[in-house]
Design a protein around this motif. Structure first.
Motif, mmCIF file in Angstrom:
data_model
loop_
_atom_site.group_PDB
_atom_site.id
_atom_site.type_symbol
_atom_site.label_atom_id
_atom_site.label_comp_id
_atom_site.label_asym_id
_atom_site.label_seq_id
_atom_site.Cartn_x
_atom_site.Cartn_y
_atom_site.Cartn_z
ATOM 1 N N ARG A 57 5.083 22.258 7.817
ATOM 2 C CA ARG A 57 4.544 23.621 7.862
ATOM 3 C C ARG A 57 4.099 24.011 9.265
ATOM 4 N NH1 ARG A 57 0.714 22.635 3.416
ATOM 5 N NH2 ARG A 57 2.168 21.825 1.910
ATOM 6 N N SER A 58 3.742 23.016 10.077
ATOM 7 C CA SER A 58 3.319 23.319 11.451
ATOM 8 C C SER A 58 4.468 23.154 12.449
ATOM 9 C CB SER A 58 2.149 22.409 11.854
ATOM 10 O OG SER A 58 2.584 21.080 12.080
ATOM 11 N N GLY A 59 5.666 22.850 11.952
ATOM 12 C CA GLY A 59 6.815 22.656 12.823
ATOM 13 C C GLY A 59 7.018 21.209 13.255
ATOM 14 N N GLY A 60 6.250 20.295 12.663
ATOM 15 C CA GLY A 60 6.344 18.883 13.026
ATOM 16 C C GLY A 60 7.148 18.071 12.034
ATOM 17 N N LYS A 61 7.077 16.777 12.214
ATOM 18 C CA LYS A 61 7.749 15.850 11.310
ATOM 19 C C LYS A 61 7.016 14.519 11.353
ATOM 20 C CE LYS A 61 11.040 13.978 14.641
ATOM 21 N NZ LYS A 61 12.425 13.643 14.906
ATOM 22 N N MET A 62 7.161 13.745 10.290
ATOM 23 C CA MET A 62 6.574 12.413 10.259
ATOM 24 C C MET A 62 7.437 11.474 11.087
ATOM 25 S SD MET A 62 5.473 9.901 7.134
ATOM 26 C CE MET A 62 4.110 10.912 6.639
ATOM 27 N N ILE A 63 6.766 10.620 11.834
ATOM 28 C CA ILE A 63 7.449 9.655 12.682
ATOM 29 C C ILE A 63 7.173 8.256 12.129
ATOM 30 C CG2 ILE A 63 7.523 8.686 15.007
ATOM 31 C CD1 ILE A 63 6.469 11.582 15.827
ATOM 32 N N CYS A 64 8.245 7.521 11.881
ATOM 33 C CA CYS A 64 8.106 6.147 11.387
ATOM 34 C C CYS A 64 8.357 5.187 12.546
ATOM 35 C CB CYS A 64 9.071 5.899 10.237
ATOM 36 S SG CYS A 64 8.683 6.913 8.799
ATOM 37 N N ILE A 65 7.439 4.263 12.731
ATOM 38 C CA ILE A 65 7.409 3.410 13.911
ATOM 39 C C ILE A 65 7.678 1.958 13.531
ATOM 40 C CG2 ILE A 65 5.928 2.620 15.808
ATOM 41 C CD1 ILE A 65 4.352 5.384 15.082
ATOM 42 N N GLY B 72 0.790 -1.225 0.000
ATOM 43 C CA GLY B 72 0.000 0.000 0.000
ATOM 44 C C GLY B 72 0.822 1.274 0.000
ATOM 45 N N TYR B 73 2.143 1.131 -0.095
ATOM 46 C CA TYR B 73 3.027 2.296 0.016
ATOM 47 C C TYR B 73 2.699 3.340 -1.043
ATOM 48 C CZ TYR B 73 7.243 4.934 0.993
ATOM 49 O OH TYR B 73 8.115 5.914 1.365
ATOM 50 N N SER B 74 2.729 4.611 -0.638
ATOM 51 C CA SER B 74 2.417 5.708 -1.553
ATOM 52 C C SER B 74 3.400 6.849 -1.335
ATOM 53 C CB SER B 74 0.979 6.194 -1.327
ATOM 54 O OG SER B 74 0.749 7.394 -2.035
ATOM 55 N N PHE B 75 4.320 7.030 -2.273
ATOM 56 C CA PHE B 75 5.269 8.143 -2.193
ATOM 57 C C PHE B 75 4.516 9.475 -2.165
ATOM 58 C CE2 PHE B 75 8.046 4.889 -4.077
ATOM 59 C CZ PHE B 75 9.142 4.991 -3.242
ATOM 60 N N ASP B 76 3.462 9.583 -2.974
ATOM 61 C CA ASP B 76 2.687 10.818 -3.061
ATOM 62 C C ASP B 76 2.041 11.173 -1.718
ATOM 63 O OD1 ASP B 76 1.437 13.014 -4.576
ATOM 64 O OD2 ASP B 76 -0.418 11.882 -4.253
ATOM 65 N N THR B 77 1.401 10.195 -1.103
ATOM 66 C CA THR B 77 0.764 10.438 0.194
ATOM 67 C C THR B 77 1.799 10.828 1.235
ATOM 68 O OG1 THR B 77 -1.024 8.897 -0.335
ATOM 69 C CG2 THR B 77 -0.663 9.380 2.001
ATOM 70 N N LYS B 78 2.897 10.099 1.296
ATOM 71 C CA LYS B 78 3.951 10.405 2.282
ATOM 72 C C LYS B 78 4.494 11.822 2.084
ATOM 73 C CE LYS B 78 8.217 8.647 4.296
ATOM 74 N NZ LYS B 78 9.230 7.592 4.265
ATOM 75 N N TYR B 79 4.752 12.207 0.857
ATOM 76 C CA TYR B 79 5.279 13.531 0.547
ATOM 77 C C TYR B 79 4.312 14.627 1.009
ATOM 78 C CZ TYR B 79 7.034 17.457 -2.208
ATOM 79 O OH TYR B 79 7.499 18.678 -2.608
ATOM 80 N N LYS B 80 3.026 14.459 0.695
ATOM 81 C CA LYS B 80 2.015 15.448 1.095
ATOM 82 C C LYS B 80 1.934 15.583 2.613
ATOM 83 C CE LYS B 80 -1.090 14.975 -2.845
ATOM 84 N NZ LYS B 80 -2.347 14.413 -3.334
ATOM 85 N N ILE B 81 1.873 14.448 3.305
ATOM 86 C CA ILE B 81 1.721 14.479 4.766
ATOM 87 C C ILE B 81 2.973 15.051 5.430
ATOM 88 C CG2 ILE B 81 1.245 13.114 6.842
ATOM 89 C CD1 ILE B 81 -1.123 13.440 4.715
ATOM 90 N N GLN B 82 4.148 14.692 4.926
ATOM 91 C CA GLN B 82 5.389 15.248 5.479
ATOM 92 C C GLN B 82 5.406 16.769 5.350
ATOM 93 O OE1 GLN B 82 8.287 12.973 3.196
ATOM 94 N NE2 GLN B 82 8.937 11.896 5.043
ATOM 95 N N ASN B 83 4.989 17.291 4.210
ATOM 96 C CA ASN B 83 4.993 18.738 3.994
ATOM 97 C C ASN B 83 3.992 19.459 4.887
ATOM 98 O OD1 ASN B 83 7.104 18.886 2.183
ATOM 99 N ND2 ASN B 83 5.793 18.515 0.421
ATOM 100 N N ILE B 84 2.821 18.880 5.059
ATOM 101 C CA ILE B 84 1.824 19.475 5.948
ATOM 102 C C ILE B 84 2.377 19.527 7.372
ATOM 103 C CG2 ILE B 84 -0.431 19.080 7.035
ATOM 104 C CD1 ILE B 84 -1.302 17.901 4.251
ATOM 105 N N SER B 85 2.992 18.444 7.798
ATOM 106 C CA SER B 85 3.573 18.377 9.139
ATOM 107 C C SER B 85 4.679 19.419 9.312
ATOM 108 C CB SER B 85 4.109 16.971 9.389
ATOM 109 O OG SER B 85 4.676 16.878 10.660
#
Length: 184
Positions: free
Chosen positions: A76-84, A61-74
């Protein structure tokens, strides 16, 4: 300015997209910029910290597009994506008790380490793989909300993985795992 961290944990919708839970999670994040701006004008600084399973690119189900969008949104708010890590080698999202326990514990470790950056932290722990997160949170400024999307009662005969055990035994263990989250 009040600083609030929003940890949004989901096995889908952040770096993969193949389920209804994923659509829900992706859309939550896509709306975040407007939410962030609204609260910033009221003196509340929200930081989005989306957390998902550390998938390999060959995960179904991996999606480079989805990951890129969510990382950028995060970002912009000063956050980051966390991989678990969920002990699946990046190839299994939902899994079973072993993966759920690992995902829940490893998420809580990260949240506990980062909680001091904020006045308050809200954790949205989506679905069964993250049902145990709240039990492992040790910081007093964290509120954990478990959001079940599907449960053992709904999936009585549905195989979520290729279990090596009987589906009935698997669902009994799953029901107990989910019940512990509800009781907590």
């Amino acid at each position: 300015m009040v600083k609030i961290g929003i940890f949004y944990l989901s096995h889908d919708g952040l770096s993969s997209l193949y389920t209804g839970v994923g659509t829900f999670g992706r859309d939550f994040c896509l709306a975040f910029n407007k939410i962030h701006k609204y609260y910033l004008n009221k003196g509340i600084d929200l930081t989005l910290l989306p957390g998902t399973i550390r998938y390999k690119a060959k995960f179904h189900g991996y999606s480079f597009d989805t990951k890129y969008k969510i990382q950028n949104i995060s970002k912009r708010s000063g956050g980051k994506m966390i991989c678990i890590d969920n002990k699946s080698g990046g190839l299994l999202s939902y899994g079973g008790i072993t993966q759920w326990e690992a995902a829940s514990q490893n998420s809580a470790i990260i949240i506990n380490k980062m909680a001091n950056r904020f006045d308050h932290v809200i954790v949205y722990a989506n679905d069964t793989p993250f049902a145990g997160v709240g039990r492992y949170i040790t910081k007093q400024n964290v509120t954990t909300i478990w959001v079940p999307h599907s449960t053992a009662r709904i999936h009585k005969s549905f195989r979520v993985i290729k279990q090596t055990e009987e589906i009935k035994l698997f669902n009994q263990k799953r029901f107990a795992w989910e019940k512990n989250a509800i009781n907590w």
